[in-house]
Design an enzyme around this catalytic site. Structure first.
Site, short mmCIF file in Angstrom:
data_model
loop_
_atom_site.label_atom_id
_atom_site.label_comp_id
_atom_site.label_asym_id
_atom_site.label_seq_id
_atom_site.Cartn_x
_atom_site.Cartn_y
_atom_site.Cartn_z
CG HIS A 1 36.02 53.00 34.65
ND1 HIS A 1 35.61 51.69 34.67
CD2 HIS A 1 36.76 53.16 35.78
CE1 HIS A 1 36.07 51.08 35.74
NE2 HIS A 1 36.78 51.96 36.44
N GLY B 1 39.78 50.72 44.38
CA GLY B 1 41.19 50.45 44.13
C GLY B 1 41.41 49.13 43.40
CB SER C 1 38.02 49.50 39.40
OG SER C 1 37.34 49.57 38.20
#
Length: 434
Positions: free
Chosen positions: A216, A325, A327
């Site tokens: 992502h 934060g 990820s």
């Protein structure tokens, strides 16, 4: 001039982020110590003492040997043994062979085919945003988790579907948080107003230096910098998100970039020697820019996560905490094996929660890259896991609005293979004390 990727860590990590481990210094002194105190004689009837990585190889062999009798396996980190589930049958010889090979064998009720069929039913009838499931070989059931948004008719639908699977097939538990990809503003790697994390440095198929991060992130921006507002240093080559995974390969623009094979722990580094499969029951560690170093256990494999924006499949489910934060950060073992990339989850590092990770082995195979000592490549994980996802200004995650940390997860994927306990391994190693 070559660019040495040594990420800038915050001096003070967020509260609760290092509760379980304390200072990162505890990770290194015995990082290469062996955990294998058992016999190497496969003819021994008693269960062997194994590293999780060795248990992975044994489990793969036994899955083929047992055939339809095989009902998953997991690593007992306390006893350091591989536990193999079998359904009772007429062929007792395969059980004897499994025991001679060094596994601890136990009889269970549900076959792997029945459990996978149950996961398919969940996909077809209860693919509700805010739910997740994976086969748990320790309980021989499908572990279904529902976050705080699953209420009313949606809860009734989920509960009815689980009941319809039959007694002893699945369990449902509630999570206090909300499933989302972890995203936040801060310092890490930056692209298009989004902040994400470098997961592991790798060598691309053509020999050039690159790194893995969350998919992502890869769909959020084409170019990435190591400083907010700085010049780009890397360009996205491949990205998978949403659907069957959450990973991206990002190539360094300078082919002379030095990309060390290590995880940055803030004041020390942990060498990364290669990638490994996760094992249910295995001890793992996560590094992230928001919460720093955290540890926990693998709960399930091939997990399906129904984020609000859609579905992502093939993930590792853990009880390791994470926050916005974190990820895209690195999931690894104490002896320096790369396991996963942070995708998303619920909860925080004060109250706990579930976190899901993209398996590194799957990502490497998909993008044609190597890390660590696998092929003499540039290596893995100098960053160790700053936060992936979008900052307060950007859209990270493609399907979701990253501004509030809710980058979306895909809308496709097959849950049918959720949590096959056969995929044991990953080498939790030894030497991480405390």
């Amino acid at each position: 001039m070559s660019h040495k990727r040594i990420p800038k860590r915050r001096a003070a990590m967020a509260a609760g982020g290092v509760v379980a481990l304390g200072a990162a210094a505890i990770l290194l002194p015995n990082a290469n110590a062996s955990q294998d105190g058992g016999s190497s004689d496969d003819a021994a009837a008693a269960p062997r003492t194994l590293k999780a990585a060795d248990a992975s190889d044994l489990a793969a062999r036994l899955a083929g040997l047992l055939g339809d009798s095989f009902a998953g396996s997991y690593y007992d980190s306390g006893a350091r043994q591989l536990v193999v589930n079998v359904v009772p049958g007429d062929n007792n010889q395969v059980v004897v062979q499994a025991e001679k090979a060094g596994a601890k064998v136990r009889e269970v009720d549900n076959s792997m085919g029945e459990l996978r069929g149950g996961a398919q039913t969940l996909k077809a009838e209860a693919g509700i945003p805010g739910t997740a499931w994976a086969i748990d070989p320790r309980t021989n059931k499908i572990l279904v988790t529902a976050d705080s948004t699953v209420t009313g008719d949606r809860w009734d639908r989920l509960e009815s579907t689980v009941d319809g699977l039959g007694s002893g097939m699945a369990t449902v538990r509630k999570s206090a948080g909300t499933f989302k990809t972890f995203a936040s503003g801060g310092d890490a790697i930056f692209g298009g107003g989004a902040r994400c994390s470098l997961g592991f440095n790798v060598t691309a198929g053509d020999g050039s230096p690159a790194f893995l991060t969350a998919g992502h992130c890869g769909v959020a921006a084409d170019q990435w910098s190591d400083a907010q507002g700085g010049q780009p240093i890397a360009t996205v080559d491949q990205a998978v998100f949403p659907g069957e995974g959450d990973f991206a390969l990002v190539r360094y623009d300078d082919p002379a970039t030095e990309a060390p094979s290590e995880v940055d722990l803030g004041d020390q580094t942990l060498p990364i020697s290669g990638a490994a499969e996760a094992a249910v029951g295995q001890e793992v560690f996560r590094m992230g820019s928001t919460t720093g170093l955290a540890d926990g256990q693998v709960l399930g494999l091939d997990a399906t996560v129904n984020y609000p924006e859609g579905t992502v499949t093939g993930l590792i489910q853990t009880d390791v905490c994470a926050e916005p934060g974190d990820s895209g950060g690195s999931l690894f073992t104490r002896d320096g094996l790369a396991i996963g990339l942070t995708s998303g989850g619920s909860g925080d590092c004060t109250v706990g929660g579930e976190t899901f990770f993209q398996p590194v082995t799957t990502a490497l195979a998909a993008v044609g890259a190597t890390l660590g000592g696998e092929d003499g490549g540039a290596g893995a994980g100098d960053a160790g896991g700053a936060g992936a996802g979008a900052g307060g200004e950007g859209d990270a995650g493609g399907a979701g609005d990253a501004g509030d940390g809710g980058a979306g997860a895909g809308d496709t994927g097959d849950a049918g293979d959720a949590g096959d306990g056969a995929a044991v391994g990953g080498g939790d190693g030894s030497g991480l004390t405390g």
